[in-house]
Design an enzyme around this catalytic site. Structure first.
Site, PDB file in Angstrom:
ATOM      1  N   GLU A 144      26.964  39.455  79.040  1.00 39.02           N
ATOM      2  CA  GLU A 144      27.831  38.811  79.262  1.00 39.02           C
ATOM      3  C   GLU A 144      29.322  39.427  79.084  1.00 39.02           C
ATOM      4  O   GLU A 144      29.591  39.917  77.735  1.00 39.02           O
ATOM      5  CB  GLU A 144      27.793  37.636  78.405  1.00 39.02           C
ATOM      6  CG  GLU A 144      29.030  36.328  78.563  1.00 39.02           C
ATOM      7  CD  GLU A 144      28.880  35.254  77.769  1.00 39.02           C
ATOM      8  OE1 GLU A 144      27.838  34.793  77.053  1.00 39.02           O
ATOM      9  OE2 GLU A 144      29.810  34.450  77.764  1.00 39.02           O
ATOM     10  N   HIS A 178      37.883  36.063  81.716  1.00 40.99           N
ATOM     11  CA  HIS A 178      36.575  35.860  82.050  1.00 40.99           C
ATOM     12  C   HIS A 178      36.956  36.288  83.670  1.00 40.99           C
ATOM     13  O   HIS A 178      36.127  37.010  84.158  1.00 40.99           O
ATOM     14  CB  HIS A 178      35.810  34.678  82.104  1.00 40.99           C
ATOM     15  CG  HIS A 178      35.000  34.667  81.095  1.00 40.99           C
ATOM     16  ND1 HIS A 178      33.775  34.674  81.040  1.00 40.99           N
ATOM     17  CD2 HIS A 178      35.262  34.403  79.699  1.00 40.99           C
ATOM     18  CE1 HIS A 178      33.156  34.256  79.932  1.00 40.99           C
ATOM     19  NE2 HIS A 178      34.152  34.163  79.004  1.00 40.99           N
ATOM     20  N   LYS A 230      11.523  27.479  66.668  1.00 44.79           N
ATOM     21  CA  LYS A 230      11.812  27.581  68.090  1.00 44.79           C
ATOM     22  C   LYS A 230      12.063  26.189  68.827  1.00 44.79           C
ATOM     23  O   LYS A 230      12.072  26.455  70.139  1.00 44.79           O
ATOM     24  CB  LYS A 230      11.004  28.353  68.783  1.00 44.79           C
ATOM     25  CG  LYS A 230      10.859  29.875  68.106  1.00 44.79           C
ATOM     26  CD  LYS A 230       9.853  30.512  68.913  1.00 44.79           C
ATOM     27  CE  LYS A 230       9.557  31.858  67.804  1.00 44.79           C
ATOM     28  NZ  LYS A 230       8.511  33.016  68.406  1.00 44.79           N
ATOM     29  N   ASP A 242      13.451  38.099  66.680  1.00 45.56           N
ATOM     30  CA  ASP A 242      12.742  37.382  67.716  1.00 45.56           C
ATOM     31  C   ASP A 242      13.921  36.338  68.501  1.00 45.56           C
ATOM     32  O   ASP A 242      14.218  35.385  67.861  1.00 45.56           O
ATOM     33  CB  ASP A 242      11.686  36.215  67.055  1.00 45.56           C
ATOM     34  CG  ASP A 242      10.861  35.347  68.017  1.00 45.56           C
ATOM     35  OD1 ASP A 242      11.385  35.208  69.274  1.00 45.56           O
ATOM     36  OD2 ASP A 242       9.853  35.008  67.649  1.00 45.56           O
TER      37      ASP A 242
END
Ligand code: ADP
Length: 484
Positions: free
Chosen positions: A163, A469, A295, A371
């Site tokens: 990104e 951006h 998660k 993770d």
């Protein structure tokens, strides 16, 4: 950092040599007396090896690709899906085998995988631990934000991301923090959780086990049984919740420098086996009953915490807000109130009272071998901006209750991830004080989020977001020319 097998408890119980016993449910009982007698310790410790092998992917069957890919109609032979002593063996890779797998896949799918590199990767390092059926690896660039001045030390923070603006923006936040004297953090709690679900014939029996587990007289015995599983896992608490005749037991334990999912699962399995002596009518439905909660967005993590709970703060001087962040204190406080607090409340957010904590968490997690799926709860964060010193300066804080990180196990031992941990000074196990590397990493994650929040919020307040951006995050390539 082991992955736990998904809640396929039936697979678990049927395939596990040392797994929890399933017992027949007894006839309905009206007794409400709880079994207060202290259970006796089993004469021989349960073999952690047997239950370990059933709970951990790290010891799950390791499949070699070509046989599967060589099959017509893409069918996987049953022998590859069922653990057996033969395919439990960890077979080393050869470059030839990998190249054949890749070629077979391209032939089978008719799709090109040009661009997916195969060479220059240590496949032995993922063997039986990180990835099955490899055909190459994906490259993610690593950028550096910093120095981040946190708790009197400087850190260069590695961020793996695609990104645009993210690293530059976090870097600007670090600069604002540094120029204002640095940030400080407090680790509020350190405990991984795992919550099995067990079923009884009645709610009364489920409640009896809840009372038994909550009785301080039983705690010593239970922790002794739990702690046998590892040198590092130490039971901290068991929090129970009941749904009818089903009991959810949320075990919490310290895990040293490991993120700790494997470790706690082994300890929990020991306790379940042990409890079956006094509660033979306990039906173990799943060693993970989602009250953990791993998660998935869940209020239990937001409120109780999971992994490391950290608060991190800094006072940014009004001058730095103006010169580095190009906005002012009043605008930032107002934006935070309307966006991160009121706006998130309007959206019914769960732990999402922030601008983009998950951006920073994910990038640091990928760089350091964490993770990435645990980004879900690890990104729970409330960001506070408050005016201080008669409104001249800005007090900024991030409170993150569920940062799940480790510096040993799982992806942390891979070469590139290990190098990033080394850069932060938290590589591997801390020999002097087990757990201090993982705890330090959690505070660095929080400090980096603080920097990221400061910078993005400032860009929003100053109306710079779209402009930056357009400059850094806009592909100049003609995507219509990219074929599949
Ligand atoms: P996880 O529990 O996060 O899934 P693993 O089980 O993959 O992690 O890795 C932890 C392993 O590392 C355990 O076998 C443990 O005994 C070992 N270990 C060595 N030193 C440490 C330490 N300082 N803290 C935690 N675990 C350690």
């Amino acid at each position: 950092m082991g992955y736990f097998l998904p809640s396929s408890s039936r697979w678990f119980t049927s395939c596990s040599p040392g797994g929890a016993r399933r017992s027949a449910t007894p006839p309905l009982s009206t007794s409400s007396t709880s079994p207060r007698s202290s259970p006796s310790l089993p004469s021989s410790p349960h073999s952690s090896t047997s239950s370990d092998s059933s709970v951990s992917i790290s010891s799950s069957p390791f499949f070699v690709l070509p046989p599967m890919f060589g099959l017509p109609k893409m069918m996987t032979p049953p022998s590859l899906l069922t653990p057996s002593p033969k395919n439990m063996m960890r077979r080393p890779f050869s470059r030839r085998t990998l190249a054949k797998s890749l070629a077979a896949l391209q032939r089978m799918t008719g799709k090109s995988l040009a661009g997916l590199p195969l060479e220059n990767f240590d496949y032995e390092s993922i063997l039986g631990q990180c990835c099955e059926m490899p055909i190459g690896y994906v490259q993610i660039p690593v950028g550096i934000a910093g120095p981040l001045f946190l708790d009197g030390r400087e850190y260069m923070v590695p961020m793996a991301t695609t990104e645009g603006c993210l690293v530059a923006s976090t870097n600007r936040g670090c600069k604002a923090i540094n120029l204002s004297g640095g940030a400080s953090s407090v680790l509020l709690r350190d405990g991984m959780t795992r919550a099995p679900v067990v079923r009884f014939a009645t709610a009364q029996r489920a409640a009896q086990l809840k009372f038994f587990l909550e009785d301080p007289e039983n705690y010593e015995t239970l922790s002794m049984v739990f702690n046998r599983s590892s040198r590092f896992g130490r039971l901290q608490s068991i929090k129970c919740a009941i749904a009818g005749k089903n009991l959810y037991m949320r075990f919490s334990c310290s895990t040293g420098d490991a993120m700790g999912m494997n470790m706690i699962s082994k300890g929990v399995q020991n306790v379940l086996d042990f409890l079956q002596n006094d509660f033979p009518d306990m039906d173990v439905i799943g060693i993970s009953g989602n009250f953990c909660s791993d998660k998935k967005p869940a209020a239990v993590n937001w409120i109780e915490g999971r992994g490391k709970s950290v608060v991190c703060e800094a006072i940014i001087s009004g001058d730095v807000v103006r010169t580095v962040l190009k906005t002012n204190v009043e605008a930032l406080v107002e934006l935070n109130m309307l966006k991160n607090l009121a706006g998130s409340a309007m959206a019914g957010a769960l732990g999402g009272f922030n601008a983009h904590a998950s951006n920073i968490v994910s990038a640091v997690y990928i760089a350091t071998g964490q993770d990435p799926a645990q980004n879900v709860e690890s990104s729970h964060c409330i960001t506070m901006f408050e005016a201080v010193n008669d409104g001249k300066d800005l007090h900024v804080s991030v409170t993150m209750p569920s940062i799940e990180v480790g510096t040993v196990g799982g992806g942390t031992q891979l070469a590139s991830q290990s190098a990033c941990l080394n850069l932060l000074g938290v590589k591997g196990a801390n020999r002097e004080a087990a757990g201090s590397n993982a705890r330090l990493l959690a505070t660095i994650v929080a400090g980096s989020v603080l920097a990221g929040e400061l910078s993005l919020m400032s860009a929003l307040a100053a109306g710079q977001l779209v402009r930056s951006h357009m400059k850094y995050n806009r592909s100049s390539k003609d995507v219509s020319k990219i074929s599949s």
